[in-house]
Write a protein that holds these residues in place. Structure first.
Motif, PDB file in Angstrom:
ATOM      1  N   GLN A  47       0.828  -1.206   0.000  1.00 23.44           N
ATOM      2  CA  GLN A  47       0.000   0.000   0.000  1.00 23.44           C
ATOM      3  C   GLN A  47       0.864   1.259   0.000  1.00 23.44           C
ATOM      4  O   GLN A  47       0.586   2.223  -0.692  1.00 23.44           O
ATOM      5  N   SER A  48       1.930   1.213   0.801  1.00 23.78           N
ATOM      6  CA  SER A  48       2.841   2.353   0.868  1.00 23.78           C
ATOM      7  C   SER A  48       4.232   1.853   1.233  1.00 23.78           C
ATOM      8  O   SER A  48       4.390   0.749   1.743  1.00 23.78           O
ATOM      9  N   ILE A  49       5.218   2.686   0.959  1.00 21.25           N
ATOM     10  CA  ILE A  49       6.608   2.358   1.276  1.00 21.25           C
ATOM     11  C   ILE A  49       7.182   3.503   2.099  1.00 21.25           C
ATOM     12  O   ILE A  49       7.186   4.663   1.654  1.00 21.25           O
ATOM     13  N   ASP A  50       7.628   3.174   3.305  1.00 24.00           N
ATOM     14  CA  ASP A  50       8.249   4.155   4.190  1.00 24.00           C
ATOM     15  C   ASP A  50       9.730   3.819   4.306  1.00 24.00           C
ATOM     16  O   ASP A  50      10.083   2.676   4.567  1.00 24.00           O
ATOM     17  N   ILE A  51      10.574   4.834   4.145  1.00 29.52           N
ATOM     18  CA  ILE A  51      12.020   4.635   4.220  1.00 29.52           C
ATOM     19  C   ILE A  51      12.523   5.309   5.490  1.00 29.52           C
ATOM     20  O   ILE A  51      12.207   6.471   5.744  1.00 29.52           O
ATOM     21  N   GLU A  52      13.302   4.558   6.272  1.00 24.96           N
ATOM     22  CA  GLU A  52      13.827   5.070   7.534  1.00 24.96           C
ATOM     23  C   GLU A  52      15.345   4.915   7.570  1.00 24.96           C
ATOM     24  O   GLU A  52      15.875   3.934   7.061  1.00 24.96           O
TER      25      GLU A  52
END
Length: 117
Positions: A47-52
């Motif tokens: 659904q979404s991609i979060d980069i940390e």
């Protein structure tokens, strides 16, 4: 069977009876019965991609190296390939990719790409 399910996006697939009553034999051992107790889990879609963790590297570079994008079916092979590609850039000491909704019935998931530069 495991490879098939996981390649189709069922990344939490488990064969619950793998070490117990998977195979039963008749009294004279002339026939065997297989009983599969399978937990598919949801077919996982990104659904979404979060980069940390990327302080020097642009999100765009990380996204280019991923083997999946929003809307794709997620598989362990795509996660593994993405980790390898990110490691090959030489920019990161470690790379971890996981979903926030792990072990839930949620099919559309947020994927976290956690890197250490």
């Amino acid at each position: 069977m495991k490879n098939f399910y996981q390649s189709e996006g069922y990344i939490e697939y488990k064969l619950n009876n793998e070490n117990t009553d998977l195979i039963t034999y008749t009294d004279n051992n002339s026939q065997a019965s297989l009983k599969f107790d399978i937990y598919e889990g949801p077919k996982v879609i990104v659904q979404s991609i979060d980069i940390e963790g990327n302080t020097r590297t642009l999100d765009k570079l990380v996204l280019l190296e991923l083997d999946f994008k929003e809307g794709d079916i997620l598989s362990p092979a795509k996660i593994e390939e993405s980790v390898l590609r990110l490691q090959r850039t030489g920019y990161f000491n470690s790379v971890e990719i996981y979903t926030l909704e792990k072990d839930t019935p949620t099919a559309k998931r947020s994927v976290v790409v956690k890197v250490v530069e």
